[in-house]
Scaffold this motif. Structure first.
Motif, mmCIF file in Angstrom:
data_model
loop_
_atom_site.group_PDB
_atom_site.id
_atom_site.type_symbol
_atom_site.label_atom_id
_atom_site.label_comp_id
_atom_site.label_asym_id
_atom_site.label_seq_id
_atom_site.Cartn_x
_atom_site.Cartn_y
_atom_site.Cartn_z
ATOM 1 N N TYR A 159 0.843 -1.193 0.000
ATOM 2 C CA TYR A 159 0.000 0.000 0.000
ATOM 3 C C TYR A 159 0.886 1.252 0.000
ATOM 4 O O TYR A 159 2.077 1.166 0.305
ATOM 5 C CB TYR A 159 -0.918 0.029 1.238
ATOM 6 C CG TYR A 159 -0.161 -0.049 2.550
ATOM 7 C CD1 TYR A 159 0.375 1.103 3.136
ATOM 8 C CD2 TYR A 159 0.032 -1.259 3.202
ATOM 9 C CE1 TYR A 159 1.086 1.045 4.325
ATOM 10 C CE2 TYR A 159 0.740 -1.322 4.389
ATOM 11 C CZ TYR A 159 1.254 -0.175 4.953
ATOM 12 O OH TYR A 159 1.954 -0.239 6.127
ATOM 13 N N LYS A 170 -9.846 -15.772 0.009
ATOM 14 C CA LYS A 170 -10.995 -15.004 0.512
ATOM 15 C C LYS A 170 -10.938 -14.793 2.025
ATOM 16 O O LYS A 170 -11.388 -13.747 2.519
ATOM 17 C CB LYS A 170 -12.310 -15.681 0.121
ATOM 18 C CG LYS A 170 -12.518 -17.093 0.632
ATOM 19 C CD LYS A 170 -13.846 -17.641 0.152
ATOM 20 C CE LYS A 170 -14.061 -19.082 0.594
ATOM 21 N NZ LYS A 170 -14.037 -19.280 2.042
ATOM 22 N N ARG A 180 -8.509 -11.998 2.580
ATOM 23 C CA ARG A 180 -9.140 -10.770 2.101
ATOM 24 C C ARG A 180 -10.063 -10.186 3.165
ATOM 25 O O ARG A 180 -10.038 -8.981 3.460
ATOM 26 C CB ARG A 180 -9.943 -11.080 0.826
ATOM 27 C CG ARG A 180 -10.762 -9.956 0.218
ATOM 28 C CD ARG A 180 -9.912 -8.966 -0.532
ATOM 29 N NE ARG A 180 -9.434 -7.895 0.316
ATOM 30 C CZ ARG A 180 -8.250 -7.314 0.195
ATOM 31 N NH1 ARG A 180 -7.389 -7.720 -0.710
ATOM 32 N NH2 ARG A 180 -7.897 -6.330 0.999
ATOM 33 N N ALA A 181 -10.879 -11.046 3.769
ATOM 34 C CA ALA A 181 -11.810 -10.596 4.806
ATOM 35 C C ALA A 181 -11.059 -10.071 6.032
ATOM 36 O O ALA A 181 -11.446 -9.050 6.620
ATOM 37 C CB ALA A 181 -12.736 -11.749 5.207
ATOM 38 N N LEU A 187 -7.985 -8.767 6.127
ATOM 39 C CA LEU A 187 -7.336 -7.496 5.797
ATOM 40 C C LEU A 187 -8.349 -6.351 5.768
ATOM 41 O O LEU A 187 -8.089 -5.262 6.270
ATOM 42 C CB LEU A 187 -6.627 -7.595 4.441
ATOM 43 C CG LEU A 187 -5.352 -8.436 4.403
ATOM 44 C CD1 LEU A 187 -4.919 -8.676 2.958
ATOM 45 C CD2 LEU A 187 -4.226 -7.762 5.181
ATOM 46 N N ASP A 188 -9.517 -6.614 5.184
ATOM 47 C CA ASP A 188 -10.551 -5.580 5.090
ATOM 48 C C ASP A 188 -11.045 -5.152 6.467
ATOM 49 O O ASP A 188 -11.315 -3.972 6.704
ATOM 50 C CB ASP A 188 -11.736 -6.080 4.257
ATOM 51 C CG ASP A 188 -11.422 -6.146 2.774
ATOM 52 O OD1 ASP A 188 -10.426 -5.530 2.343
ATOM 53 O OD2 ASP A 188 -12.173 -6.830 2.040
ATOM 54 N N ALA A 189 -11.169 -6.115 7.371
ATOM 55 C CA ALA A 189 -11.735 -5.819 8.691
ATOM 56 C C ALA A 189 -10.688 -5.359 9.703
ATOM 57 O O ALA A 189 -11.027 -4.704 10.690
ATOM 58 C CB ALA A 189 -12.443 -7.067 9.237
ATOM 59 N N LYS A 216 -5.630 0.366 6.339
ATOM 60 C CA LYS A 216 -4.757 0.157 5.182
ATOM 61 C C LYS A 216 -4.977 -1.210 4.548
ATOM 62 O O LYS A 216 -4.578 -1.451 3.418
ATOM 63 C CB LYS A 216 -3.286 0.312 5.580
ATOM 64 C CG LYS A 216 -2.818 1.762 5.523
ATOM 65 C CD LYS A 216 -2.705 2.239 4.086
ATOM 66 C CE LYS A 216 -2.456 3.721 3.966
ATOM 67 N NZ LYS A 216 -3.614 4.576 4.107
ATOM 68 N N GLY A 217 -5.617 -2.124 5.275
ATOM 69 C CA GLY A 217 -5.843 -3.472 4.753
ATOM 70 C C GLY A 217 -6.634 -3.476 3.462
ATOM 71 O O GLY A 217 -6.388 -4.289 2.572
ATOM 72 N N LYS A 218 -7.582 -2.536 3.336
ATOM 73 C CA LYS A 218 -8.419 -2.464 2.131
ATOM 74 C C LYS A 218 -7.597 -2.113 0.882
ATOM 75 O O LYS A 218 -8.005 -2.388 -0.240
ATOM 76 C CB LYS A 218 -9.538 -1.446 2.326
ATOM 77 C CG LYS A 218 -10.557 -1.822 3.401
ATOM 78 C CD LYS A 218 -11.655 -0.773 3.495
ATOM 79 C CE LYS A 218 -12.699 -1.149 4.532
ATOM 80 N NZ LYS A 218 -12.171 -1.124 5.913
ATOM 81 N N THR A 232 -4.226 -5.162 -2.226
ATOM 82 C CA THR A 232 -5.034 -5.912 -3.184
ATOM 83 C C THR A 232 -4.156 -6.665 -4.179
ATOM 84 O O THR A 232 -3.024 -6.261 -4.459
ATOM 85 C CB THR A 232 -5.970 -4.977 -3.977
ATOM 86 O OG1 THR A 232 -5.181 -4.124 -4.808
ATOM 87 C CG2 THR A 232 -6.826 -4.132 -3.051
#
Length: 320
Positions: free
Chosen positions: A116, A276, A279-280, A282-284, A288-290, A293
């Motif tokens: 990122y 997946k 991914r979940a 990192l998003d939560a 910066k996790g979002k 990618t």
């Protein structure tokens, strides 16, 4: 024949024990108050083998460190299997330029993934009256610790405005201690390179009137032309309490390792990183996790990918 059977049984047990031996994989991060450390923890947890998730037998841990330079040096010496680095530091290490001018090239350095953008924060107390980089002259300014990428970039930014450490009152502190000193009135400003929002600055802004100092202008345009790993960036308004939108610059955060790490191991780590469940997580787990990618994983690399990572990215269609 009993001894044959016993030997066979012992061999089977030994083989089972060997098969169950965990593989330890350390990720050098940064100070605990920065962004590397929590993001490293998320990734370590995602790739570690537990239940039907992660890489079977892998025990990954995020290790606090002095940052990019320290992580690259630890990978080179073999005391870390991997680590996070700013793209500028990784490029300099691999090519033997910049910070590594006159030193041996770290030719085995390889990328697992681009992560990122890392924003250069110049945090100042409102009471200091600092409105531009040029205003740092004569002020008490923390530049981060030796071995950090922040220190390297802070020197480049100062130089762009005709300043050196002799023109300021430098201190060499991580953002956590620097925030404490700024809050107490013992420091005027500090540099920090990392993804926003970062915990130490968010906490500081909740109790102290601060500003982000813009890193912009013709001096910066000239610097960007010279140092290709920098890019223009903007910290949105209210990312930190009471702080207006601020123009600045950034580098990339990268996850790097050694070419000596087994291809299959890195392939499996990268494969799990982009599944997946990861991914979940990192998003939560972090703002910066979002931004971490698969589409961005091979952007702006600067140094070679690890062959195991390259194999996965070609299979996934993000590399030709």
């Amino acid at each position: 024949m009993k001894w044959v059977a016993a030997a066979a049984a012992f061999a089977a047990m030994t083989g089972l024990a060997l098969a169950q031996q965990p593989t330890f994989f350390r990720i050098g991060t940064g100070g605990t108050a920065g962004t590397y450390y929590p993001v490293g923890g998320l990734i370590a947890n995602a790739i570690s083998g537990h239940g039907d998730k992660g890489v079977p037998g892998l025990v990954a841990t995020a290790v606090a460190s002095n940052g990019s330079v320290a992580n690259v040096n630890a990978i080179e010496s073999g005391s870390m299997e991997s680590g996070f680095s700013q793209s500028d530091v990784a490029f300099w290490a691999y090519t033997g330029t910049g910070l590594y001018d006159g030193k041996a090239k770290v030719e085995d350095l390889r990328i697992i993934a681009n992560l990122y953008p890392e924003t250069i924060h110049l945090v100042a107390s409102k009471a200091s009256g600092i409105k531009s980089v040029a205003d740092l002259k004569g002020k008490r300014v923390a530049l981060d610790e030796p071995g950090s990428g922040t220190l390297v970039d802070a020197r480049i930014v100062l130089s762009a405005f005709g300043l050196t450490e002799k023109d300021i009152k430098p201190e060499y502190l991580k953002p956590g201690p620097a925030s404490d000193r700024l809050r107490d009135g013992a420091l005027d400003a500090f540099f920090f390179v990392g993804g926003y929002p970062t915990g130490a600055i968010s906490e500081l802004a909740s109790s102290t009137a601060i500003e982000l100092v813009p890193i912009t202008g013709p001096e910066v345009d000239k610097m960007l032309a010279q140092y290709k790993f920098f890019a223009k960036d903007k910290v949105p308004a209210d990312t930190y309490k009471g702080v207006a939108a601020t123009d600045t610059i950034s580098v990339n955060a990268q996850w790097v390792t050694s070419a000596k790490q087994p291809d299959d191991l890195i392939y499996n780590i990268v494969k799990v990183l982009w599944n997946k469940d990861s991914r979940a997580a990192l998003d939560a787990g972090h703002a910066k996790g979002k931004l971490i990618t698969l589409d961005n994983a091979t952007n702006g690399l600067g140094i070679p990918l690890h062959p195991g990572a390259e194999r996965f990215y070609k299979e996934a269609g993000v590399l030709k």
